[in-house]
Design a protein around this motif. Structure first.
Motif, PDB file in Angstrom:
ATOM      1  N   TYR A 160      40.483   1.330  58.127  1.00  0.00           N
ATOM      2  CA  TYR A 160      41.723   1.705  58.305  1.00  0.00           C
ATOM      3  C   TYR A 160      41.965   1.132  59.476  1.00  0.00           C
ATOM      4  O   TYR A 160      41.307   1.187  60.464  1.00  0.00           O
ATOM      5  CB  TYR A 160      41.864   3.217  58.096  1.00  0.00           C
ATOM      6  CG  TYR A 160      43.389   3.728  58.503  1.00  0.00           C
ATOM      7  CD1 TYR A 160      44.354   3.327  57.499  1.00  0.00           C
ATOM      8  CD2 TYR A 160      43.579   4.208  59.918  1.00  0.00           C
ATOM      9  CE1 TYR A 160      45.732   3.796  57.959  1.00  0.00           C
ATOM     10  CE2 TYR A 160      45.035   4.739  60.041  1.00  0.00           C
ATOM     11  CZ  TYR A 160      46.129   4.365  59.136  1.00  0.00           C
ATOM     12  OH  TYR A 160      47.389   4.685  59.553  1.00  0.00           O
ATOM     13  N   ARG A 198      43.739  11.505  59.449  1.00  0.00           N
ATOM     14  CA  ARG A 198      43.783  10.592  58.178  1.00  0.00           C
ATOM     15  C   ARG A 198      42.627  10.034  57.603  1.00  0.00           C
ATOM     16  O   ARG A 198      42.218  10.219  56.346  1.00  0.00           O
ATOM     17  CB  ARG A 198      44.837   9.612  58.638  1.00  0.00           C
ATOM     18  CG  ARG A 198      44.904   8.697  57.444  1.00  0.00           C
ATOM     19  CD  ARG A 198      46.095   7.769  57.789  1.00  0.00           C
ATOM     20  NE  ARG A 198      47.157   8.299  57.289  1.00  0.00           N
ATOM     21  CZ  ARG A 198      48.435   7.632  57.461  1.00  0.00           C
ATOM     22  NH1 ARG A 198      48.500   6.741  58.373  1.00  0.00           N
ATOM     23  NH2 ARG A 198      49.440   8.151  57.150  1.00  0.00           N
ATOM     24  N   VAL A 199      41.775   9.518  58.249  1.00  0.00           N
ATOM     25  CA  VAL A 199      40.224   9.165  58.271  1.00  0.00           C
ATOM     26  C   VAL A 199      39.376  10.055  57.661  1.00  0.00           C
ATOM     27  O   VAL A 199      38.718  10.025  56.507  1.00  0.00           O
ATOM     28  CB  VAL A 199      39.777   8.128  59.206  1.00  0.00           C
ATOM     29  CG1 VAL A 199      38.457   7.691  58.724  1.00  0.00           C
ATOM     30  CG2 VAL A 199      40.858   7.126  59.384  1.00  0.00           C
ATOM     31  N   ALA A 224      40.176  11.004  54.078  1.00  0.00           N
ATOM     32  CA  ALA A 224      39.846   9.898  53.066  1.00  0.00           C
ATOM     33  C   ALA A 224      38.520   9.879  52.927  1.00  0.00           C
ATOM     34  O   ALA A 224      37.975   9.736  51.662  1.00  0.00           O
ATOM     35  CB  ALA A 224      40.294   8.515  53.795  1.00  0.00           C
ATOM     36  N   SER A 257      38.789   3.484  52.117  1.00  0.00           N
ATOM     37  CA  SER A 257      39.883   2.948  52.423  1.00  0.00           C
ATOM     38  C   SER A 257      40.998   3.263  51.230  1.00  0.00           C
ATOM     39  O   SER A 257      42.257   3.416  51.587  1.00  0.00           O
ATOM     40  CB  SER A 257      39.767   1.514  52.604  1.00  0.00           C
ATOM     41  OG  SER A 257      40.986   0.949  52.948  1.00  0.00           O
ATOM     42  N   LYS A 292      41.449   5.636  49.950  1.00  0.00           N
ATOM     43  CA  LYS A 292      41.835   7.106  49.723  1.00  0.00           C
ATOM     44  C   LYS A 292      42.452   7.494  51.060  1.00  0.00           C
ATOM     45  O   LYS A 292      43.285   8.702  51.054  1.00  0.00           O
ATOM     46  CB  LYS A 292      40.592   8.117  49.718  1.00  0.00           C
ATOM     47  CG  LYS A 292      39.762   7.896  48.527  1.00  0.00           C
ATOM     48  CD  LYS A 292      40.567   8.298  47.225  1.00  0.00           C
ATOM     49  CE  LYS A 292      39.813   8.422  46.094  1.00  0.00           C
ATOM     50  NZ  LYS A 292      40.330   8.794  44.772  1.00  0.00           N
ATOM     51  N   VAL A 293      42.842   6.494  52.004  1.00  0.00           N
ATOM     52  CA  VAL A 293      43.633   6.956  52.996  1.00  0.00           C
ATOM     53  C   VAL A 293      44.996   6.906  52.495  1.00  0.00           C
ATOM     54  O   VAL A 293      45.673   6.007  51.806  1.00  0.00           O
ATOM     55  CB  VAL A 293      43.459   5.688  54.162  1.00  0.00           C
ATOM     56  CG1 VAL A 293      44.748   5.699  55.152  1.00  0.00           C
ATOM     57  CG2 VAL A 293      42.189   5.457  54.636  1.00  0.00           C
TER      58      VAL A 293
END
Length: 144
Positions: free
Chosen positions: A27, A75-76, A79, A140, A142-143
């Motif tokens: 990301y 956020r990561v 994910a 990525s 799922k971010v």
């Protein structure tokens, strides 16, 4: 390296940010870059670093960088959870060599954990790049 000192612009993360070294990216936005740890402690071990920073550790970072950085970490981490469905997540950050820091550019580790699966030792073995690319694509996607 102690908690005091000057930033080394030749560190591996600075080189990654400048495009001088490769990374398997997960990301990126204007504030953070997330990429797979090439010496993972667990499947999906991801690193998040601030992009506009010369802080060696959390204690040195400017307050206006911390907020967007932490949002990127969250956020990561979400994910990683959504992609890999671990039983838990370790989100950690080290300050100084005695605390376990080996790269002196502020960074956070997101390490998925599963019941009954031991945590590997950092830098014990390099990951397979093709496997890292597959994992990065899964995370990525799922971010949010």
């Amino acid at each position: 390296m102690s908690l005091d000192g000057s930033y080394d612009a030749g560190n591996i993360f600075a080189k990654i940010l400048r495009g001088e070294m490769p990374a398997v990216k997960v990301y990126e936005d204007e504030h953070v870059l997330a990429f797979m740890d090439v010496f993972p402690q667990a499947k999906g071990h991801t690193l998040v670093i601030p992009k506009q920073s010369s802080a060696r550790n959390f204690l040195e970072e400017a307050p206006d960088v911390i907020g967007p950085l932490m949002l990127g970490v969250q956020r990561v981490a979400r994910a990683v959870r959504a992609a890999l469905n671990p039983d838990g997540l370790v989100i950690t950050q080290f300050n100084g060599a005695p605390a376990g820091q080996t790269v002196f550019h502020l960074h956070f580790h997101i390490i998925p954990r599963w019941e009954g699966v031991p945590l590997g030792r950092h830098a014990q073995g390099m990951a397979d790049m093709d496997e890292l690319k597959v994992l990065a694509a899964e995370i990525s996607a799922k971010v949010g």
